[in-house]
Enzyme design. Sequence first.
Site, mmCIF file in Angstrom:
data_model
loop_
_atom_site.group_PDB
_atom_site.id
_atom_site.type_symbol
_atom_site.label_atom_id
_atom_site.label_comp_id
_atom_site.label_asym_id
_atom_site.label_seq_id
_atom_site.Cartn_x
_atom_site.Cartn_y
_atom_site.Cartn_z
ATOM 1 N N HIS A 115 40.741 -54.906 -29.714
ATOM 2 C CA HIS A 115 39.981 -55.577 -28.932
ATOM 3 C C HIS A 115 38.834 -56.391 -29.506
ATOM 4 C CE1 HIS A 115 41.916 -53.275 -25.444
ATOM 5 N NE2 HIS A 115 41.621 -52.139 -26.158
ATOM 6 N N HIS A 167 54.509 -48.729 -33.243
ATOM 7 C CA HIS A 167 53.783 -48.722 -31.918
ATOM 8 C C HIS A 167 52.483 -49.666 -32.271
ATOM 9 C CE1 HIS A 167 51.929 -46.648 -28.489
ATOM 10 N NE2 HIS A 167 51.449 -47.919 -28.425
ATOM 11 N N ASP A 202 49.437 -47.061 -33.115
ATOM 12 C CA ASP A 202 48.892 -47.529 -31.734
ATOM 13 C C ASP A 202 47.811 -48.518 -31.955
ATOM 14 O OD1 ASP A 202 48.428 -47.956 -28.949
ATOM 15 O OD2 ASP A 202 47.687 -46.137 -28.419
ATOM 16 N N HIS A 248 50.093 -53.317 -30.983
ATOM 17 C CA HIS A 248 49.966 -54.273 -30.080
ATOM 18 C C HIS A 248 49.325 -55.609 -30.709
ATOM 19 C CE1 HIS A 248 50.273 -51.282 -26.656
ATOM 20 N NE2 HIS A 248 49.612 -50.455 -27.482
HETATM 21 ZN ZN ZN Z 1 50.168 -45.897 -24.625
#
Ligand code: ZN
Length: 388
Positions: free
Chosen positions: A274, A25, A270, A27
Amino acid sequence: MTAPPGAEVLDATGKVVCPGFIDIHVHLREPGHEYKETVATGTRAAAAGGFTAVACMANTPPVNDNGAVTDYILAKAKVEGVVRVHPIGAVTKNLNGEELAELAELAEAGCVAFSDDGRCVMNADLYRRAMEYTLPFGVPVVSHAEDTYLSRGFTMNEGVVSTEIGLPGAPAAAEDVMVARDILLAELTGAHIHIAHLSTAGAVRLVRDGKARGVRVTAEVTPHHLVLTEEAVRGYDPNTKMAPPLRTKRDVETLVEALADGTIDCVATDHAPHALAEKEGEFDHAAFGVVGLETAVAVLLDRLVKPGLLPLPTLVSRLSRDPARLLNLPGGSLAPGAPADVTILDLERKTTVDPAKFRSKSRNTPFAGWMLTGAPWLTIVGGKAVRP
Ligand SMILES: [Zn+2]
Protein backbone atom coordinates in the site's frame (compact mmCIF):
# COMPACT_ATOMS: atom_id res chain seq x y z
CA MET A 1 32.35 -32.26 -10.57
CA THR A 2 33.38 -29.60 -13.08
CA ALA A 3 31.19 -26.76 -14.29
CA PRO A 4 30.27 -26.62 -17.98
CA PRO A 5 32.25 -24.01 -19.93
CA GLY A 6 30.94 -20.47 -19.52
CA ALA A 7 28.98 -21.27 -16.38
CA GLU A 8 29.15 -18.87 -13.45
CA VAL A 9 30.83 -20.57 -10.47
CA LEU A 10 29.69 -19.56 -6.99
CA ASP A 11 31.42 -20.39 -3.74
CA ALA A 12 28.59 -21.26 -1.37
CA THR A 13 30.82 -22.68 1.33
CA GLY A 14 29.01 -22.51 4.66
CA LYS A 15 25.72 -21.54 3.05
CA VAL A 16 22.49 -23.58 2.89
CA VAL A 17 21.36 -24.50 -0.63
CA CYS A 18 17.57 -25.02 -0.87
CA PRO A 19 14.96 -25.59 -3.56
CA GLY A 20 13.72 -22.19 -4.72
CA PHE A 21 11.23 -20.67 -2.30
CA ILE A 22 7.66 -20.22 -3.57
CA ASP A 23 5.19 -17.70 -2.15
CA ILE A 24 1.67 -18.70 -3.15
CA HIS A 25 -0.05 -15.59 -1.77
CA VAL A 26 1.14 -12.26 -3.17
CA HIS A 27 -0.61 -9.11 -4.36
CA LEU A 28 1.39 -7.72 -7.29
CA ARG A 29 -1.20 -4.93 -7.82
CA GLU A 30 -0.81 -4.97 -11.59
CA PRO A 31 -2.96 -4.26 -13.57
CA GLY A 32 -4.55 -1.15 -12.11
CA HIS A 33 -2.71 -0.24 -8.92
CA GLU A 34 0.77 0.27 -10.31
CA TYR A 35 1.38 3.05 -7.77
CA LYS A 36 1.47 0.36 -5.03
CA GLU A 37 3.44 -2.35 -6.89
CA THR A 38 4.06 -3.74 -10.36
CA VAL A 39 5.10 -7.08 -11.74
CA ALA A 40 8.58 -5.59 -12.18
CA THR A 41 8.96 -4.28 -8.60
CA GLY A 42 7.05 -7.12 -6.92
CA THR A 43 9.15 -9.82 -8.55
CA ARG A 44 12.34 -7.91 -7.64
CA ALA A 45 11.12 -7.80 -4.04
CA ALA A 46 10.49 -11.55 -4.28
CA ALA A 47 13.99 -12.27 -5.58
CA ALA A 48 15.55 -10.04 -2.92
CA GLY A 49 13.65 -12.01 -0.29
CA GLY A 50 14.78 -15.39 -1.60
CA PHE A 51 11.67 -16.33 -3.59
CA THR A 52 11.98 -17.83 -7.07
CA ALA A 53 8.24 -17.93 -7.77
CA VAL A 54 5.07 -16.21 -6.62
CA ALA A 55 1.35 -16.76 -7.14
CA CYS A 56 -0.55 -13.49 -7.47
CA MET A 57 -4.08 -12.83 -6.30
CA ALA A 58 -6.93 -11.73 -8.55
CA ASN A 59 -8.10 -8.58 -6.71
CA THR A 60 -6.65 -6.10 -9.17
CA PRO A 61 -8.64 -3.49 -11.10
CA PRO A 62 -9.64 -4.99 -13.47
CA VAL A 63 -10.09 -8.24 -11.55
CA ASN A 64 -8.39 -11.32 -12.98
CA ASP A 65 -11.75 -12.93 -13.74
CA ASN A 66 -11.20 -13.69 -17.43
CA GLY A 67 -8.46 -15.01 -19.67
CA ALA A 68 -7.49 -11.60 -21.09
CA VAL A 69 -6.34 -10.35 -17.68
CA THR A 70 -4.43 -13.59 -17.02
CA ASP A 71 -2.75 -13.22 -20.43
CA TYR A 72 -1.80 -9.64 -19.57
CA ILE A 73 -0.20 -10.63 -16.24
CA LEU A 74 1.72 -13.50 -17.83
CA ALA A 75 2.92 -11.26 -20.68
CA LYS A 76 4.11 -8.65 -18.17
CA ALA A 77 5.83 -11.35 -16.13
CA LYS A 78 7.63 -12.67 -19.19
CA VAL A 79 9.01 -9.28 -20.16
CA GLU A 80 9.45 -7.50 -16.82
CA GLY A 81 9.44 -10.21 -14.15
CA VAL A 82 12.59 -11.65 -12.59
CA VAL A 83 10.95 -14.63 -10.86
CA ARG A 84 8.21 -16.99 -12.00
CA VAL A 85 4.67 -15.60 -11.76
CA HIS A 86 1.63 -17.87 -11.43
CA PRO A 87 -1.71 -16.01 -11.61
CA ILE A 88 -4.65 -17.01 -9.43
CA GLY A 89 -8.04 -16.43 -11.04
CA ALA A 90 -11.14 -15.01 -9.38
CA VAL A 91 -13.95 -17.28 -8.22
CA THR A 92 -16.67 -14.71 -8.98
CA LYS A 93 -17.00 -11.96 -11.58
CA ASN A 94 -15.45 -8.73 -10.35
CA LEU A 95 -15.23 -10.46 -6.92
CA ASN A 96 -18.92 -9.63 -6.52
CA GLY A 97 -19.73 -12.92 -4.81
CA GLU A 98 -22.77 -13.35 -7.03
CA GLU A 99 -21.83 -14.88 -10.35
CA LEU A 100 -19.02 -17.32 -11.20
CA ALA A 101 -16.06 -15.95 -13.15
CA GLU A 102 -14.92 -17.48 -16.44
CA LEU A 103 -13.35 -20.42 -14.59
CA ALA A 104 -12.61 -22.68 -17.56
CA GLU A 105 -11.11 -19.79 -19.51
CA LEU A 106 -8.95 -18.81 -16.51
CA ALA A 107 -7.66 -22.35 -16.06
CA GLU A 108 -6.96 -22.57 -19.77
CA ALA A 109 -5.04 -19.27 -19.64
CA GLY A 110 -2.79 -20.62 -16.89
CA CYS A 111 -4.35 -19.79 -13.52
CA VAL A 112 -3.07 -22.19 -10.88
CA ALA A 113 -5.91 -21.70 -8.36
CA PHE A 114 -9.12 -19.74 -7.84
CA SER A 115 -9.73 -17.18 -5.14
CA ASP A 116 -11.68 -14.02 -4.36
CA ASP A 117 -8.99 -13.26 -1.76
CA GLY A 118 -9.52 -9.94 -0.09
CA ARG A 119 -13.17 -10.89 0.06
CA CYS A 120 -14.98 -13.94 1.35
CA VAL A 121 -17.53 -15.63 -0.90
CA MET A 122 -20.39 -15.49 1.58
CA ASN A 123 -22.89 -17.44 -0.55
CA ALA A 124 -22.28 -21.10 0.38
CA ASP A 125 -24.31 -22.43 -2.54
CA LEU A 126 -22.26 -20.42 -5.05
CA TYR A 127 -19.02 -21.54 -3.36
CA ARG A 128 -20.17 -25.14 -3.57
CA ARG A 129 -20.77 -24.71 -7.29
CA ALA A 130 -17.36 -23.10 -7.73
CA MET A 131 -15.74 -26.09 -6.05
CA GLU A 132 -17.66 -28.55 -8.24
CA TYR A 133 -16.86 -26.58 -11.37
CA THR A 134 -13.13 -26.38 -10.66
CA LEU A 135 -12.75 -30.08 -9.79
CA PRO A 136 -11.83 -31.21 -13.33
CA PHE A 137 -9.06 -28.58 -13.51
CA GLY A 138 -7.29 -30.18 -10.54
CA VAL A 139 -6.55 -26.83 -8.90
CA PRO A 140 -7.58 -25.65 -5.44
CA VAL A 141 -10.04 -23.00 -4.39
CA VAL A 142 -8.26 -20.64 -2.00
CA SER A 143 -10.44 -19.35 0.81
CA HIS A 144 -10.25 -15.93 2.44
CA ALA A 145 -12.21 -17.25 5.41
CA GLU A 146 -14.00 -14.32 7.01
CA ASP A 147 -17.65 -14.09 7.95
CA THR A 148 -18.13 -10.47 7.00
CA TYR A 149 -21.19 -10.10 9.23
CA LEU A 150 -19.21 -11.21 12.29
CA SER A 151 -16.22 -9.08 11.29
CA ARG A 152 -18.12 -5.97 10.22
CA GLY A 153 -16.28 -2.75 11.05
CA PHE A 154 -13.29 -4.51 12.62
CA THR A 155 -9.78 -3.12 12.72
CA MET A 156 -8.14 -5.74 14.98
CA ASN A 157 -8.71 -8.97 16.92
CA GLU A 158 -11.60 -8.88 19.38
CA GLY A 159 -10.42 -9.46 22.93
CA VAL A 160 -8.82 -7.89 25.97
CA VAL A 161 -6.51 -5.64 23.96
CA SER A 162 -9.25 -4.29 21.65
CA THR A 163 -11.33 -3.47 24.70
CA GLU A 164 -8.44 -1.78 26.47
CA ILE A 165 -7.36 0.37 23.54
CA GLY A 166 -10.84 1.06 22.22
CA LEU A 167 -10.67 -0.36 18.70
CA PRO A 168 -13.44 -2.41 17.10
CA GLY A 169 -12.51 -6.10 16.95
CA ALA A 170 -13.44 -9.19 14.94
CA PRO A 171 -13.75 -12.40 16.96
CA ALA A 172 -11.69 -15.46 16.03
CA ALA A 173 -15.06 -17.06 15.27
CA ALA A 174 -15.42 -14.81 12.19
CA GLU A 175 -12.59 -16.88 10.69
CA ASP A 176 -13.44 -20.21 12.29
CA VAL A 177 -17.04 -20.44 11.09
CA MET A 178 -15.93 -19.95 7.48
CA VAL A 179 -13.08 -22.46 7.79
CA ALA A 180 -15.65 -24.95 9.13
CA ARG A 181 -18.04 -24.17 6.26
CA ASP A 182 -15.33 -24.50 3.65
CA ILE A 183 -14.12 -27.83 5.01
CA LEU A 184 -17.69 -29.13 4.93
CA LEU A 185 -18.13 -27.92 1.34
CA ALA A 186 -14.84 -29.56 0.34
CA GLU A 187 -16.11 -32.76 1.93
CA LEU A 188 -19.40 -32.47 0.05
CA THR A 189 -17.82 -31.78 -3.34
CA GLY A 190 -14.51 -33.65 -3.14
CA ALA A 191 -12.73 -30.43 -4.09
CA HIS A 192 -9.42 -29.19 -2.69
CA ILE A 193 -9.94 -26.17 -0.44
CA HIS A 194 -6.87 -24.22 0.63
CA ILE A 195 -7.27 -21.89 3.60
CA ALA A 196 -5.37 -18.62 3.07
CA HIS A 197 -3.62 -16.84 5.95
CA LEU A 198 -4.97 -19.11 8.69
CA SER A 199 -4.63 -17.24 11.99
CA THR A 200 -6.54 -18.88 14.84
CA ALA A 201 -6.13 -21.89 17.13
CA GLY A 202 -9.73 -22.81 16.34
CA ALA A 203 -9.06 -22.94 12.60
CA VAL A 204 -6.01 -25.14 13.24
CA ARG A 205 -8.24 -27.57 15.14
CA LEU A 206 -10.76 -27.62 12.27
CA VAL A 207 -8.08 -28.22 9.62
CA ARG A 208 -6.47 -30.96 11.71
CA ASP A 209 -9.84 -32.66 12.11
CA GLY A 210 -10.67 -32.26 8.40
CA LYS A 211 -7.36 -33.79 7.35
CA ALA A 212 -7.83 -36.69 9.77
CA ARG A 213 -11.19 -37.38 8.13
CA GLY A 214 -9.63 -37.38 4.67
CA VAL A 215 -11.04 -34.05 3.47
CA ARG A 216 -8.86 -32.29 0.88
CA VAL A 217 -8.09 -29.25 3.02
CA THR A 218 -4.72 -27.48 3.19
CA ALA A 219 -3.64 -24.23 4.81
CA GLU A 220 -1.02 -21.52 4.84
CA VAL A 221 0.15 -19.10 7.54
CA THR A 222 1.88 -15.73 7.18
CA PRO A 223 5.14 -14.72 8.88
CA HIS A 224 3.37 -11.87 10.72
CA HIS A 225 0.79 -14.21 12.23
CA LEU A 226 3.64 -16.52 13.33
CA VAL A 227 5.70 -13.91 15.18
CA LEU A 228 3.39 -11.05 16.23
CA THR A 229 0.41 -10.91 18.58
CA GLU A 230 -2.41 -8.41 19.07
CA GLU A 231 -0.16 -6.76 21.67
CA ALA A 232 1.67 -5.14 18.72
CA VAL A 233 -1.46 -3.11 17.94
CA ARG A 234 -1.21 -1.18 21.24
CA GLY A 235 0.99 1.44 19.54
CA TYR A 236 -1.74 2.12 16.93
CA ASP A 237 0.80 1.53 14.17
CA PRO A 238 -1.22 1.07 10.95
CA ASN A 239 1.44 -1.47 9.91
CA THR A 240 -0.06 -3.83 12.50
CA LYS A 241 -3.46 -3.65 10.79
CA MET A 242 -4.23 -6.61 8.58
CA ALA A 243 -6.98 -9.08 7.69
CA PRO A 244 -7.12 -11.47 9.40
CA PRO A 245 -5.88 -9.45 12.37
CA LEU A 246 -2.96 -10.30 14.63
CA ARG A 247 -4.23 -12.75 17.25
CA THR A 248 -3.38 -13.85 20.80
CA LYS A 249 -0.24 -15.48 22.15
CA ARG A 250 -2.07 -18.80 22.40
CA ASP A 251 -3.06 -18.57 18.72
CA VAL A 252 0.54 -17.82 17.74
CA GLU A 253 1.89 -20.77 19.73
CA THR A 254 -0.69 -23.05 18.11
CA LEU A 255 0.19 -21.77 14.61
CA VAL A 256 3.89 -22.49 15.13
CA GLU A 257 3.15 -26.02 16.38
CA ALA A 258 0.77 -26.62 13.46
CA LEU A 259 3.36 -25.44 10.95
CA ALA A 260 5.92 -27.76 12.55
CA ASP A 261 3.66 -30.84 12.52
CA GLY A 262 2.31 -30.18 8.99
CA THR A 263 -1.29 -29.36 9.91
CA ILE A 264 -0.48 -26.04 8.28
CA ASP A 265 1.13 -26.94 4.97
CA CYS A 266 3.13 -23.87 4.06
CA VAL A 267 4.15 -20.29 4.73
CA ALA A 268 2.85 -17.56 2.41
CA THR A 269 3.41 -13.85 2.93
CA ASP A 270 0.12 -12.24 1.81
CA HIS A 271 2.45 -9.48 0.49
CA ALA A 272 0.00 -6.54 0.33
CA PRO A 273 1.68 -3.33 -0.78
CA HIS A 274 0.00 0.00 0.00
CA ALA A 275 1.13 3.57 -0.63
CA LEU A 276 2.20 5.64 2.37
CA ALA A 277 -0.96 7.78 2.25
CA GLU A 278 -3.08 4.66 2.64
CA LYS A 279 -1.18 3.49 5.71
CA GLU A 280 -0.60 6.70 7.66
CA GLY A 281 -2.99 8.66 9.80
CA GLU A 282 -5.65 7.12 11.96
CA PHE A 283 -5.60 3.37 12.58
CA ASP A 284 -9.33 3.15 11.88
CA HIS A 285 -8.97 4.49 8.36
CA ALA A 286 -5.71 2.82 7.31
CA ALA A 287 -5.74 0.11 4.64
CA PHE A 288 -5.42 -3.53 5.68
CA GLY A 289 -2.25 -5.46 4.96
CA VAL A 290 1.54 -5.45 5.02
CA VAL A 291 4.34 -6.20 2.60
CA GLY A 292 6.21 -9.42 3.29
CA LEU A 293 8.37 -10.67 0.44
CA GLU A 294 11.61 -9.02 1.56
CA THR A 295 11.34 -9.84 5.27
CA ALA A 296 9.70 -13.27 5.47
CA VAL A 297 12.76 -15.51 5.28
CA ALA A 298 14.95 -13.46 7.62
CA VAL A 299 12.15 -13.03 10.17
CA LEU A 300 11.38 -16.75 10.21
CA LEU A 301 15.04 -17.78 10.42
CA ASP A 302 15.63 -15.40 13.32
CA ARG A 303 12.39 -15.82 15.27
CA LEU A 304 11.49 -19.48 14.67
CA VAL A 305 14.59 -21.40 13.59
CA LYS A 306 17.23 -19.70 15.75
CA PRO A 307 15.33 -20.20 19.05
CA GLY A 308 14.59 -23.84 18.12
CA LEU A 309 10.83 -23.46 17.62
CA LEU A 310 11.00 -24.83 14.05
CA PRO A 311 13.73 -27.06 12.55
CA LEU A 312 15.45 -25.49 9.53
CA PRO A 313 14.61 -28.42 7.18
CA THR A 314 10.93 -28.03 8.09
CA LEU A 315 10.96 -24.32 7.31
CA VAL A 316 12.68 -25.02 3.98
CA SER A 317 10.01 -27.59 3.07
CA ARG A 318 7.20 -25.24 4.08
CA LEU A 319 8.64 -22.60 1.75
CA SER A 320 9.50 -24.80 -1.24
CA ARG A 321 8.37 -28.41 -1.54
CA ASP A 322 5.00 -27.91 0.14
CA PRO A 323 3.70 -24.82 -1.71
CA ALA A 324 4.78 -26.44 -5.00
CA ARG A 325 2.77 -29.52 -4.09
CA LEU A 326 -0.35 -27.54 -3.15
CA LEU A 327 -0.61 -25.65 -6.43
CA ASN A 328 1.01 -28.32 -8.65
CA LEU A 329 3.79 -25.89 -9.52
CA PRO A 330 7.13 -26.77 -11.06
CA GLY A 331 9.99 -26.59 -8.58
CA GLY A 332 10.18 -27.30 -4.88
CA SER A 333 12.94 -29.82 -5.45
CA LEU A 334 16.65 -30.00 -6.20
CA ALA A 335 16.31 -33.39 -7.93
CA PRO A 336 17.86 -33.80 -11.39
CA GLY A 337 15.39 -32.62 -14.03
CA ALA A 338 13.68 -30.11 -11.70
CA PRO A 339 13.74 -26.43 -12.74
CA ALA A 340 17.05 -24.82 -11.70
CA ASP A 341 15.33 -22.62 -9.13
CA VAL A 342 17.49 -22.35 -6.03
CA THR A 343 17.47 -20.27 -2.87
CA ILE A 344 20.72 -20.02 -0.95
CA LEU A 345 20.66 -18.96 2.70
CA ASP A 346 23.36 -17.44 4.87
CA LEU A 347 22.48 -18.34 8.45
CA GLU A 348 25.14 -16.07 9.92
CA ARG A 349 24.29 -12.89 8.03
CA LYS A 350 22.98 -10.09 10.23
CA THR A 351 20.56 -7.57 8.77
CA THR A 352 18.37 -4.73 10.00
CA VAL A 353 15.03 -4.30 8.28
CA ASP A 354 15.18 -0.95 6.47
CA PRO A 355 12.03 -0.24 4.46
CA ALA A 356 13.83 2.54 2.55
CA LYS A 357 15.91 -0.20 0.89
CA PHE A 358 12.97 -2.35 -0.24
CA ARG A 359 12.71 -3.22 -3.94
CA SER A 360 8.97 -3.16 -3.41
CA LYS A 361 7.28 0.15 -4.21
CA SER A 362 5.67 0.05 -0.79
CA ARG A 363 7.08 0.29 2.73
CA ASN A 364 4.23 -0.95 4.92
CA THR A 365 6.04 -3.46 7.12
CA PRO A 366 5.56 -4.19 10.83
CA PHE A 367 9.21 -5.29 11.02
CA ALA A 368 11.01 -1.97 10.41
CA GLY A 369 14.16 -1.75 12.51
CA TRP A 370 14.18 -5.44 13.48
CA MET A 371 17.70 -6.84 13.76
CA LEU A 372 17.75 -10.35 12.33
CA THR A 373 20.26 -13.15 12.03
CA GLY A 374 20.02 -15.32 8.92
CA ALA A 375 18.98 -14.09 5.49
CA PRO A 376 18.65 -15.12 1.87
CA TRP A 377 22.06 -14.92 0.19
CA LEU A 378 21.30 -15.64 -3.46
CA THR A 379 18.24 -16.39 -5.58
CA ILE A 380 18.64 -18.44 -8.76
CA VAL A 381 15.78 -18.68 -11.27
CA GLY A 382 16.05 -21.04 -14.22
CA GLY A 383 19.78 -21.42 -13.65
CA LYS A 384 20.49 -17.68 -13.57
CA ALA A 385 21.38 -15.71 -10.46
CA VAL A 386 18.94 -12.85 -9.94
CA ARG A 387 20.55 -9.76 -8.45
CA PRO A 388 17.57 -7.44 -8.14
ZN1 ZN B 1 -7.08 -12.62 2.22
